[in-house]
Design a protein around this motif. Sequence first.
Motif, PDB file in Angstrom:
ATOM      1  N   ALA A 126      -0.907 -14.783   9.949  1.00 48.81           N
ATOM      2  CA  ALA A 126      -0.768 -13.530  10.691  1.00 48.81           C
ATOM      3  C   ALA A 126      -0.395 -13.794  12.147  1.00 48.81           C
ATOM      4  O   ALA A 126       0.400 -13.059  12.739  1.00 48.81           O
ATOM      5  N   LEU A 127      -0.957 -14.848  12.726  1.00 48.88           N
ATOM      6  CA  LEU A 127      -0.606 -15.209  14.104  1.00 48.88           C
ATOM      7  C   LEU A 127       0.874 -15.568  14.213  1.00 48.88           C
ATOM      8  O   LEU A 127       1.570 -15.123  15.138  1.00 48.88           O
ATOM      9  N   LEU A 147      -1.479  -2.818  22.107  1.00 42.54           N
ATOM     10  CA  LEU A 147      -0.170  -2.653  21.481  1.00 42.54           C
ATOM     11  C   LEU A 147      -0.157  -1.385  20.625  1.00 42.54           C
ATOM     12  O   LEU A 147      -1.088  -1.141  19.846  1.00 42.54           O
ATOM     13  N   LEU A 148       0.901  -0.610  20.748  1.00 45.58           N
ATOM     14  CA  LEU A 148       0.971   0.630  19.978  1.00 45.58           C
ATOM     15  C   LEU A 148       0.995   0.348  18.483  1.00 45.58           C
ATOM     16  O   LEU A 148       0.405   1.087  17.689  1.00 45.58           O
ATOM     17  N   THR A 149       1.657  -0.731  18.073  1.00 47.59           N
ATOM     18  CA  THR A 149       1.692  -1.057  16.644  1.00 47.59           C
ATOM     19  C   THR A 149       0.292  -1.364  16.115  1.00 47.59           C
ATOM     20  O   THR A 149      -0.063  -0.956  14.998  1.00 47.59           O
ATOM     21  N   THR A 150      -0.522  -2.058  16.923  1.00 50.33           N
ATOM     22  CA  THR A 150      -1.885  -2.375  16.495  1.00 50.33           C
ATOM     23  C   THR A 150      -2.725  -1.112  16.421  1.00 50.33           C
ATOM     24  O   THR A 150      -3.492  -0.911  15.464  1.00 50.33           O
ATOM     25  N   ARG A 151      -2.584  -0.267  17.424  1.00 52.63           N
ATOM     26  CA  ARG A 151      -3.368   0.971  17.420  1.00 52.63           C
ATOM     27  C   ARG A 151      -2.956   1.886  16.275  1.00 52.63           C
ATOM     28  O   ARG A 151      -3.789   2.589  15.700  1.00 52.63           O
ATOM     29  N   THR A 152      -1.690   1.836  15.915  1.00 54.84           N
ATOM     30  CA  THR A 152      -1.221   2.652  14.793  1.00 54.84           C
ATOM     31  C   THR A 152      -1.857   2.177  13.483  1.00 54.84           C
ATOM     32  O   THR A 152      -2.357   2.990  12.682  1.00 54.84           O
ATOM     33  N   GLU A 153      -1.850   0.860  13.262  1.00 55.16           N
ATOM     34  CA  GLU A 153      -2.464   0.322  12.048  1.00 55.16           C
ATOM     35  C   GLU A 153      -3.966   0.566  12.022  1.00 55.16           C
ATOM     36  O   GLU A 153      -4.534   0.918  10.986  1.00 55.16           O
ATOM     37  N   HIS A 350      -0.370  -7.517  11.790  1.00 52.14           N
ATOM     38  CA  HIS A 350       0.158  -8.075  10.539  1.00 52.14           C
ATOM     39  C   HIS A 350      -0.949  -8.193   9.494  1.00 52.14           C
ATOM     40  O   HIS A 350      -0.708  -7.932   8.306  1.00 52.14           O
ATOM     41  N   PHE A 351      -2.138  -8.590   9.909  1.00 56.91           N
ATOM     42  CA  PHE A 351      -3.246  -8.760   8.977  1.00 56.91           C
ATOM     43  C   PHE A 351      -3.591  -7.434   8.302  1.00 56.91           C
ATOM     44  O   PHE A 351      -3.898  -7.383   7.107  1.00 56.91           O
ATOM     45  N   LEU A 352      -3.548  -6.345   9.058  1.00 54.43           N
ATOM     46  CA  LEU A 352      -3.798  -5.023   8.497  1.00 54.43           C
ATOM     47  C   LEU A 352      -2.642  -4.581   7.604  1.00 54.43           C
ATOM     48  O   LEU A 352      -2.847  -4.075   6.496  1.00 54.43           O
ATOM     49  N   GLN A 353      -1.403  -4.764   8.086  1.00 54.57           N
ATOM     50  CA  GLN A 353      -0.228  -4.317   7.333  1.00 54.57           C
ATOM     51  C   GLN A 353      -0.106  -5.028   5.993  1.00 54.57           C
ATOM     52  O   GLN A 353       0.280  -4.419   4.989  1.00 54.57           O
ATOM     53  N   SER A 354      -0.448  -6.306   5.972  1.00 52.35           N
ATOM     54  CA  SER A 354      -0.266  -7.110   4.768  1.00 52.35           C
ATOM     55  C   SER A 354      -1.394  -6.939   3.750  1.00 52.35           C
ATOM     56  O   SER A 354      -1.318  -7.496   2.651  1.00 52.35           O
ATOM     57  N   GLY A 355      -2.436  -6.201   4.125  1.00 53.50           N
ATOM     58  CA  GLY A 355      -3.590  -6.051   3.234  1.00 53.50           C
ATOM     59  C   GLY A 355      -4.576  -7.189   3.342  1.00 53.50           C
ATOM     60  O   GLY A 355      -5.565  -7.230   2.591  1.00 53.50           O
ATOM     61  N   GLY A 356      -4.336  -8.124   4.271  1.00 54.72           N
ATOM     62  CA  GLY A 356      -5.232  -9.263   4.416  1.00 54.72           C
ATOM     63  C   GLY A 356      -6.645  -8.871   4.790  1.00 54.72           C
ATOM     64  O   GLY A 356      -7.618  -9.463   4.313  1.00 54.72           O
TER      65      GLY A 356
END
Length: 471
Positions: A126-127, A147-153, A350-356
């Motif tokens: 993920a890093l 980051l807006l992407t992180t807050r969105t996830e 990425h960790f959230l988006q990927s289901g990790g």
Amino acid sequence: MTESWTTLRELLLPTGTAGAQPGRDLERSLRTAIRAGRLRTGERLPSTRDLAAQLGVARGTVTAVYRQLLAEGYLEARHGSGTWVADVAPQPAAAAKPSTPAPDRFRLGPGMPSLGAFPRSAWLSALRQGCAALTDVELGYPDPAGLLTTRTELAGYLGRVRGVVTAPAGLVITHGTFEALNLLCAVLRADGQTEVAVEDPGNQEQYELLAARGLRGCPVPVDDEGIRVDALSRTECRAVIVTSAHQYPLGVSMSPSRRRALLDWAASTKGLVIEDDYDAEYRYDRAPVGALQAIYPDSVAYVGTLSKTMAPALRLGWLVPPAGMLDEVVRQKRLHDRGGSALDQAALTHFLQSGGYDRHLRRTRLLYRERRDALLAALAEHLPDWKPLGIAGGLHLVIQLPAGLDDREVVQHLKTQHIQLSPLSRYARAVDLPPGLVVGYATLTPARLRSAVQLIAKSMAELTYGGMNRR
């Protein structure tokens, strides 16, 4: 090193003259300079001719001084390379190593997940992928809110799993629970508030945190339904910190009637409920309990963290303040640290988006349930008079001890067996609690938990109730 020789006149004869006895003055000055460390071990001295010229004395005077200090061991002559300062600094006595206590054989304190269960490979992936996804602009100073992407996830995850009501813009990324509390304290203090209610028993570090921000912690008792709202109403507080899903440390879940009463208190006083949702993802024997924030977002500041689900080393958490506080919280965050690490936030995205993250939670829920069940079975077998409480979720439980035992004395006795536990009385400020132990089980395997209980039972058998201090 020759460039330093021109300073020897000032170092050795600061008055600028050699005086009536130049040899003795020079000898004394050199000896003192070496002892004091102004001339360091291994430093080369000028030749007798050069030093005599610097000091305006006869070369024979310098030669005699060098011979004397060579004899005393302050100098050493190296054939063909001149005269050097010898290693004459007194060697400090070997410092006695502080006695370190033997490591605890069984660490059963609360507040820690299984660090061995941290998904290292998945997080490293993920890093890498999160970093690759960052734009050049995002590598600059970050938005203080995150980051807006992180807050969105995160907003999507919290809405799906905890029922939290927020848009991405209403969420602030923090360095964990304590930073979120610090930001809220700054806002409360600026609003003129002087005290904040805290659960009793509860996290005693909160009193220290509040005091450091100019606020006083006001203890409010907790019972088997959660915080006593009737007692809260008798205080002057307009803010309260609660652990409603899994009270720390008792482990009770706030009852529906108590939740309604708390939110009614917030509405009638225009107060703030700070909801510390520290380990609500872990539940075993009951349906999930939604966040208070989902019911009354205008009066609840929702706080969460990865410290209990992943690892404290990540220093990642989140805060969803009421809309009216958001701008000031973000301003305080900017002034505090100019925002968190965009690299870590990109990894979390990425960790959230990927289901990790979901996969990690499913795996660790099974892991912790197995460990909790092993602890409960061992207690039932070896210590049937010790009653476990608050077992439906989280990473710890409370063991109510038989009447007459002093929990602090029990903890001290077990410490001699290298068993680390926390007495329940340690978490109380004003309430009187029955004797108990707060036991974390997430860090030990089932086999280790069974061994720990067996050792506790054996150790306790060595004591008679008459030998323990009565409460």
